[in-house]
Scaffold this motif. Structure first.
Motif, PDB file in Angstrom:
ATOM      1  N   SER A 194      78.093  63.350  46.866  1.00  0.00           N
ATOM      2  CA  SER A 194      77.890  64.055  46.171  1.00  0.00           C
ATOM      3  C   SER A 194      78.730  65.426  46.486  1.00  0.00           C
ATOM      4  CB  SER A 194      76.496  65.049  46.949  1.00  0.00           C
ATOM      5  OG  SER A 194      76.658  64.970  48.348  1.00  0.00           O
ATOM      6  N   TYR A 195      78.195  67.085  46.453  1.00  0.00           N
ATOM      7  CA  TYR A 195      79.346  67.835  46.791  1.00  0.00           C
ATOM      8  C   TYR A 195      79.683  67.773  47.957  1.00  0.00           C
ATOM      9  CZ  TYR A 195      76.087  70.767  49.408  1.00  0.00           C
ATOM     10  OH  TYR A 195      75.164  71.055  50.210  1.00  0.00           O
ATOM     11  N   ALA A 196      79.513  67.137  49.067  1.00  0.00           N
ATOM     12  CA  ALA A 196      79.110  66.956  50.903  1.00  0.00           C
ATOM     13  C   ALA A 196      79.981  65.333  51.217  1.00  0.00           C
ATOM     14  CB  ALA A 196      77.776  67.581  51.039  1.00  0.00           C
ATOM     15  N   SER A 197      79.462  64.686  50.270  1.00  0.00           N
ATOM     16  CA  SER A 197      79.767  62.834  50.647  1.00  0.00           C
ATOM     17  C   SER A 197      80.668  61.636  50.040  1.00  0.00           C
ATOM     18  CB  SER A 197      77.899  62.305  50.366  1.00  0.00           C
ATOM     19  OG  SER A 197      78.486  60.551  49.904  1.00  0.00           O
ATOM     20  N   CYS A 198      81.526  61.714  49.487  1.00  0.00           N
ATOM     21  CA  CYS A 198      82.819  60.817  49.687  1.00  0.00           C
ATOM     22  C   CYS A 198      81.823  59.869  48.722  1.00  0.00           C
ATOM     23  CB  CYS A 198      83.783  60.816  49.725  1.00  0.00           C
ATOM     24  SG  CYS A 198      84.773  61.817  50.146  1.00  0.00           S
TER      25      CYS A 198
END
Lengths: 172, 535
Positions: free
Chosen positions: A133-137
């Protein structure tokens, strides 16, 4: 003080033999091979640096348990170190949050060759519940090269032990 | 000192607050019946927001949390207050373009980071906020991108590589022999990541500044669009050590939104699971505190006891940490009579072990040396910070949701809440020891009274826009949760508030004046969750 000694004495040795996969013999053989590899290539001492790259802290609890009296992972010559500079193996839990991406890469670069990376837990292996997500690779392998994956949410100490044992069966 | 009853109060605190609103000429509308029951809901004008904070602070309400929501045409902003076991939620609407409102941070320290989190993720400005620094945002998204707005895709627009967050403006100290110690985000143990910036003179800590947000995984965003079961999987992983606590809070909020009443047996089983989680975490941290002052025997003894309970969890419930055992409307795990018998036995045997360990710990001068007077959080400071759980209760803050805002099954049980007032590491250690024993008693009581019946009520899909609020007492303290449903029973907003976000600032305060080598034990004695804070 006597009380303490009494307690220690009465508690006794609790460390367990490695109860593993169906065919016990094979495990003992693998265990012996791991010990042989560690003895020969690492002078009897394999150093692990654990890196939480975004976990919910469930995996950390079970990695901690490896050091309790029942699993006592040090008896195989495996121990956890404070600096990546002292490490042979990075034990990375994920998912790799984007905010930890740079720190994880730097930790990897700070670890001397030869080195191995183990991705621990469903999140570290494939992104798990958090995915990309935008926060998680997502998976650890999205950020640094991974040699072994130990899935589970979280993997039990036994899963972790088995994973470690299997790492050097086919050493790179 | 042990409080078994909340302080007697004849006047309803919510009524007092409404009277004060009228006296201050603040226009407010009580929403009746409250969609967030048992919490009351008051709608107010955004320009009064700051004055409301001031008023609440003057009336000694505890500021418990704030969340925002993107409703498409406008934003809504909520703040949750608590007093004498009553929850009061203030809500206001903000225009979609350039949303701004006065801050609560001038009146409540606790509001500081939560408002900065809302600003970083929603782009709502708090006009008189005393700290302009970003908080949850590092470098994964731009200054003018706001991930929790509905038009921001969950995938975001990430750069091929996220740059390090290396220009955060930490407070600097200057002067002869003042130096700085940066620690983390990767720490020297098996522990979650975060950054600590110490200013020190010799061994003494002058100032500590925390920099968290490293494990921000976008939980609030990726919850959107999930069904209730999917949300529970996520809630159980807000903080892995509190999987039952967060799952329970999420369940309760969803069940209230859907009007689902859970069977009493399910409530008891939830209670037993939650108390087992409390026991296991307390046992573990008591050992870890021993370890942090070099008392290895304590570490191994408590580690042994913890492992026994983890194995029992695995044998009885199929998971060592009890993940995914709650379902919307009830529980997914039963306690047959054999299991109940086994748990009773392990409770008795753990108590016997603790009896044996108590004199060993109590008579150990090296523990005393390092624990007593280390990391003192005064009662005044704890109250000003709204400190929760054992951190609060070691510093005179008596609140415990199980007793003061009881929910099933605790409304039928006698919950003892140990409280101390010394506020040092020793106090936090002993409060946890006592809480552990109280939890064992609760487990026994729940096992003895375990009612028969179904494990789960049938789930009913709630109406679009249905919302629910819940507060449960996790092992770290009060956990809050807000849920709103969208179309087809899908989640449109999930806000979990772990007690860690409240307690982290306490560490900055209590470590001041201590020596740097005592930081690990001070940190452990607070034991905030990084994951639960960063979301």
């Amino acid at each position: 003080m006597l009380r303490l000694y009494g307690k220690i004495f009465r508690t006794g040795m609790l460390t367990e033999r490695v109860p593993t996969v169906p065919r016990e013999e094979a495990v003992e053989r693998e265990g012996a091979r791991l010990k042989a590899v560690i003895d020969k290539r690492f002078r009897g001492s394999l150093a692990i640096r654990q890196v939480d790259a975004g976990s919910c802290n469930g995996c950390e609890l079970e990695i901690h348990a490896l050091n309790n009296v029942y699993y006592n992972v040090e008896r195989f010559g495996v121990h956890f170190v404070a600096s990546p500079r002292h490490a042979d193996i990075l034990l990375v839990t994920g998912p790799v949050s984007r905010h930890m991406e740079a720190a994880l890469k730097r930790t990897y670069e700070a670890t001397p060759d030869p080195k191995w990376v183990i991705a621990v837990g469903d999140c570290g292996v494939c992104g798990g519940e958090f995915g990309v997500s935008y926060a998680s690779c997502g998976a650890v392998s999205e950020v640094i090269p991974v040699d072994l994956a130990i899935p589970g949410c979280p993997p039990t100490p036994l899963d972790l032990l088995r994973g470690l044992l299997s790492l050097f069966v086919n050493p790179k | 000192m042990e409080n078994t009853q909340p302080p007697a109060e004849t006047v309803d605190p919510n009524q007092m607050f409404r009277v004060a609103l009228v006296s201050a000429d603040i226009e407010a509308l009580s929403v009746l019946p409250s969609p967030l029951a048992p919490a009351d809901l008051i709608e107010v004008k955004k320009n009064d927001w700051g004055r409301l904070g001031q008023l609440a602070s003057a009336q000694n309400w505890r500021w418990a949390g704030a969340w925002a929501e993107d409703l498409g045409t406008e934003f809504s902003m909520c703040a949750c207050l608590q007093k004498q076991g009553r929850y009061l939620i203030l809500r206001t609407d903000l225009p979609a373009d350039n949303p701004a409102l006065p801050s609560h941070a001038p009146y409540y320290w606790t509001a500081d980071r939560m408002e900065r989190h809302i600003r970083d993720l929603f782009g709502i400005r708090f006009t008189d906020h005393p700290d302009p620094k970003r908080w949850t945002r590092h470098k994964a998204w731009g200054e003018t991108a706001y991930p929790l707005r509905k038009d921001f895709p969950a995938q975001g627009h990430p750069a091929p590589e996220t740059p390090p967050d290396n220009d955060y403006p930490f407070l600097k100290a200057q002067g002869a022999s003042v130096y700085e110690i940066p620690v983390g985000p990767v720490h020297a143990g098996i522990i979650e990541p975060g950054h600590f910036r110490f200013q020190a003179v010799g061994e003494t800590v002058l100032h500590l500044e925390e920099r968290l947000g490293y494990v921000h995984k976008g939980i609030e965003k990726i919850a959107e669009g999930r069904d209730p079961v999917g949300l529970l999987k996520l809630a159980g992983r807000v903080s892995g050590d509190t999987t039952v606590g967060h799952a329970w809070a999420a369940c309760m909020a969803m069940e209230r939104a859907a009007g689902v009443e859970i069977p009493l047996r399910a409530a008891y089983i939830r209670g037993i699971l939650a108390e087992r989680e409390r026991v296991i975490n307390h046992v573990w941290d008591l050992g870890a505190l021993c370890n942090d002052v070099g008392f290895a025997a304590g570490y191994y003894q408590f580690g042994r006891l913890r492992e026994l309970w983890l194995r029992e969890n695995r044998a009885l419930f199929g998971h060592r940490l009890l993940m995914d055992k709650l379902v919307p409307g009830g529980v997914a795990a039963d306690i047959p009579p054999e299991a109940a018998g086994r748990m009773r036995d392990s409770t008795v045997s753990l108590r016997r072990e603790l009896d044996e360990l108590l004199p060993i710990l109590d008579a150990n001068s090296s523990l005393e040396d390092r624990f007593l007077t280390t990391g003192v959080l005064s009662c005044e400071l704890a109250s000003a910070l709204g400190a929760l759980g054992f951190v609060g209760r070691a510093s005179g803050q008596t609140f415990d949701a199980r007793r003061d805002a009881p929910y099933s099954p605790y409304d039928r049980l006698k919950v003892r809440v140990p409280v101390e007032t010394q506020g040092d590491v020793a106090s936090r250690f002993w409060v946890r020891y006592k809480e552990l024993r109280a939890a064992l008693r609760l487990i026994e009581q729940m096992l003895a009274e375990l009612p028969s019946g179904k494990l789960a009520a049938e789930w009913q899909t709630p109406a679009e826009d249905a919302e629910g609020f819940a507060a449960v007492e996790g092992w770290r303290g009060e956990i809050l949760c807000y849920v709103r449903f969208g179309a087809e029973g899908r989640i449109s907003r999930y806000w979990p508030r772990d007690p860690s976000i409240i307690n982290w600032p306490a560490l900055e305060k209590l470590v001041m004046g201590n020596i740097v080598p005592d930081f690990p034990v001070c940190n452990k004695s607070v034991n905030g969750s990084y994951s639960g804070h960063d979301l």
